[in-house]
Motif scaffolding. Structure first.
Motif, mmCIF file in Angstrom:
data_model
loop_
_atom_site.group_PDB
_atom_site.id
_atom_site.type_symbol
_atom_site.label_atom_id
_atom_site.label_comp_id
_atom_site.label_asym_id
_atom_site.label_seq_id
_atom_site.Cartn_x
_atom_site.Cartn_y
_atom_site.Cartn_z
ATOM 1 N N GLN A 72 -1.127 4.725 6.382
ATOM 2 C CA GLN A 72 -2.427 5.134 6.903
ATOM 3 C C GLN A 72 -2.533 6.654 7.000
ATOM 4 O O GLN A 72 -3.547 7.251 6.625
ATOM 5 N N LEU A 125 0.941 4.185 -2.951
ATOM 6 C CA LEU A 125 0.724 5.603 -2.686
ATOM 7 C C LEU A 125 1.897 6.436 -3.175
ATOM 8 O O LEU A 125 1.720 7.489 -3.807
ATOM 9 N N GLN A 135 0.828 -1.200 0.000
ATOM 10 C CA GLN A 135 0.000 0.000 0.000
ATOM 11 C C GLN A 135 0.868 1.259 0.000
ATOM 12 O O GLN A 135 0.582 2.217 -0.721
ATOM 13 N N TRP A 143 -0.828 8.802 5.259
ATOM 14 C CA TRP A 143 -0.798 9.291 3.882
ATOM 15 C C TRP A 143 -2.170 9.105 3.224
ATOM 16 O O TRP A 143 -2.723 10.036 2.635
ATOM 17 N N ASN A 144 -2.726 7.913 3.368
ATOM 18 C CA ASN A 144 -3.975 7.569 2.698
ATOM 19 C C ASN A 144 -5.164 8.338 3.278
ATOM 20 O O ASN A 144 -6.110 8.692 2.555
ATOM 21 N N SER A 145 -5.131 8.593 4.579
ATOM 22 C CA SER A 145 -6.236 9.288 5.241
ATOM 23 C C SER A 145 -6.108 10.806 5.146
ATOM 24 O O SER A 145 -6.974 11.522 5.661
#
Length: 449
Positions: free
Chosen positions: A339, A140, A136, A341-343
């Motif tokens: 997490q 990203l 993941q 980065w993604n959120s």
């Protein structure tokens, strides 16, 4: 001059290296006197300013002390004290602008991301034999690189930007190679190069990044690698502009053998766009290149993680050597970063605006007092000064701790680095007035009678 050891070198960095080697080997013992500045300059056939710069750097690194009639003497401490560890004693009532840290107010909470990473570890424990990078996180990073025109390639994960740079240099270079670096530049990189047995040649920086003529000069002198900060350059706040990037790419096209390392650590805090030195139109400019992005300025210095991409051979070498040593960066940390980065835990536009507002306000306030300062991105401002020692001491007496520029320099330039991340907007007028007052005193003290 010491009968046991003859100091050598034509450039300040070479003189520094010569003295440090002598101290390490015991040829210059603690308390040993160094030659008077002008005597050594005459012996080496160099400008006295070159020796003055070397002695100032040695003093900043904790290798020597200078004491008036006593001259310059070797201190009883390690020769390779890192520059960033040599700091002023900041009084408790002074405002510390010398630290180079992000604002803690702009850092995200880590609790939820770490809980997520711990839960992932419970569900899918990482054991020996696992790939070195979390899928993941790589996805990203790859998406962001591609969105910025970086050519597609493999992704490696390292323990921060300096770890990435060290691994790339060791993968491609040999001891004795010449590396072109920004001057002023990142202290940790300036310390790393001699530790790896590499030689540094300084490339002057202005607001748009490395100067074209200086890069050409460094390459003509034999530099086989060029390390450039894309944005939020430390200490000057420079950012590679589109026109400068295009000019430098044309120079590099003529030298496809040169290793190019882009450190884009400011990708999440800078209020200017990214312009690649490595690639144009999605195609690499040189055979060997890397782009590195750290998360420490956006998520906090203890989040020791960076992602890098580059040509396949270089990334393969980095990952292969990593397997023989550390193995991998903790998956708990990788998953926590993914997490965050993604959120979108960090509002990049807001954070960049926070730093940019303070940086611009300080530069404008200084300009109102006739003081020129620099900084196009990030959270540092650079102020050239005629005598940085007088300026640092003068500001400390007025309640401001700032970083002396010599710790960031290879040459003889004098300046101050001010970190604005903890600076209140209401404090800026007073700071600017104090800087101007100190510099007026500085100039009157150094003006010939």
């Amino acid at each position: 001059m010491s009968e046991k050891y003859r100091i050598r070198g034509r450039r300040a960095v070479e003189i520094v290296s010569s003295v440090e080697k002598a101290v390490t080997a015991g040829a210059l013992a603690p308390g040993s006197a160094l030659p008077p500045l002008r005597d050594l300059a005459a012996e080496l056939g160099v400008n006295p300013n070159t020796v003055a710069s070397a002695y100032r750097l040695l003093r900043e690194r904790g290798v020597i002390e200078t004491g008036g009639r006593r001259g310059s003497r070797v201190l009883p401490r390690p020769a390779h004290t890192a520059r960033h560890q040599v700091r002023l004693d900041v009084p408790s009532d002074a405002h510390d602008l010398s630290h180079g840290n992000p604002s803690t107010e702009q850092l995200p909470s880590l609790a939820e991301a770490l809980r997520h990473a711990a839960a992932e570890q419970d569900r899918d424990p990482v054991l020996y034999g696992r790939a070195s990078a979390d899928e993941q996180l790589m996805d990203l990073a790859r998406r962001e690189f591609l969105a910025d025109g970086v050519p597609p390639g493999q992704i490696a994960v390292t323990s921060g930007a300096l770890d990435a740079i060290e691994r790339v240099l060791q993968a491609r270079l040999r001891p004795g190679d010449l590396v072109a670096v920004e001057d002023p530049g990142w202290t940790s990189l300036l310390d790393l190069l001699p530790a790896l047995g590499l030689n540094a040649v300084g490339v002057e920086v202005d607001d748009d990044g490395p100067r074209l003529d200086d890069v050409e000069r460094a390459l003509a002198a034999g530099a086989v690698a060029l390390v450039v900060t894309s944005r939020a350059q430390n200490p000057t706040g420079a950012a590679l502009g589109s026109h400068r990037a295009a000019e430098l790419r044309e120079v590099l096209r003529l030298r496809p053998d040169v290793l190019v390392i882009e450190d884009d650590f400011g990708h999440a805090i800078a209020d200017v766009p990214y312009h690649s030195l490595c690639a144009a139109g999605g195609r690499p400019v040189t055979e060997h290149w890397t782009v590195i992005r750290s998360v420490t300025k956006a998520f906090g210095p203890d989040m020791r993680l960076a992602v890098l991409t580059g040509d396949a051979d270089t990334v393969d070498r980095v990952r292969g050597r990593q397997h023989l040593g550390a193995g991998w960066v903790s998956y708990v940390l990788q998953r926590a970063v993914a997490q965050l980065w993604n959120s979108e835990a960090v509002d990049r536009k807001r954070v960049a605006g926070f730093y940019g507002e303070r940086r611009r306000a300080l530069i404008l306030a200084l300009a109102d007092h006739g003081v020129q300062a620099y900084g196009r991105s990030g959270f540092n401002v650079w102020i050239p000064v005629p005598d940085e020692t007088l300026a640092v001491v003068g500001l400390l007496r007025r309640g401001w701790a700032v970083a002396p520029g010599s710790r960031f320099c290879l040459g003889s330039r004098s300046g101050l680095r001010l970190t604005v991340s903890t600076l209140g907007l209401d404090e800026i007028p007073g700071l600017a007035a104090d800087v101007a007052a100190v510099l007026r005193t500085d100039l009157s003290a150094t003006r010939p009678a």
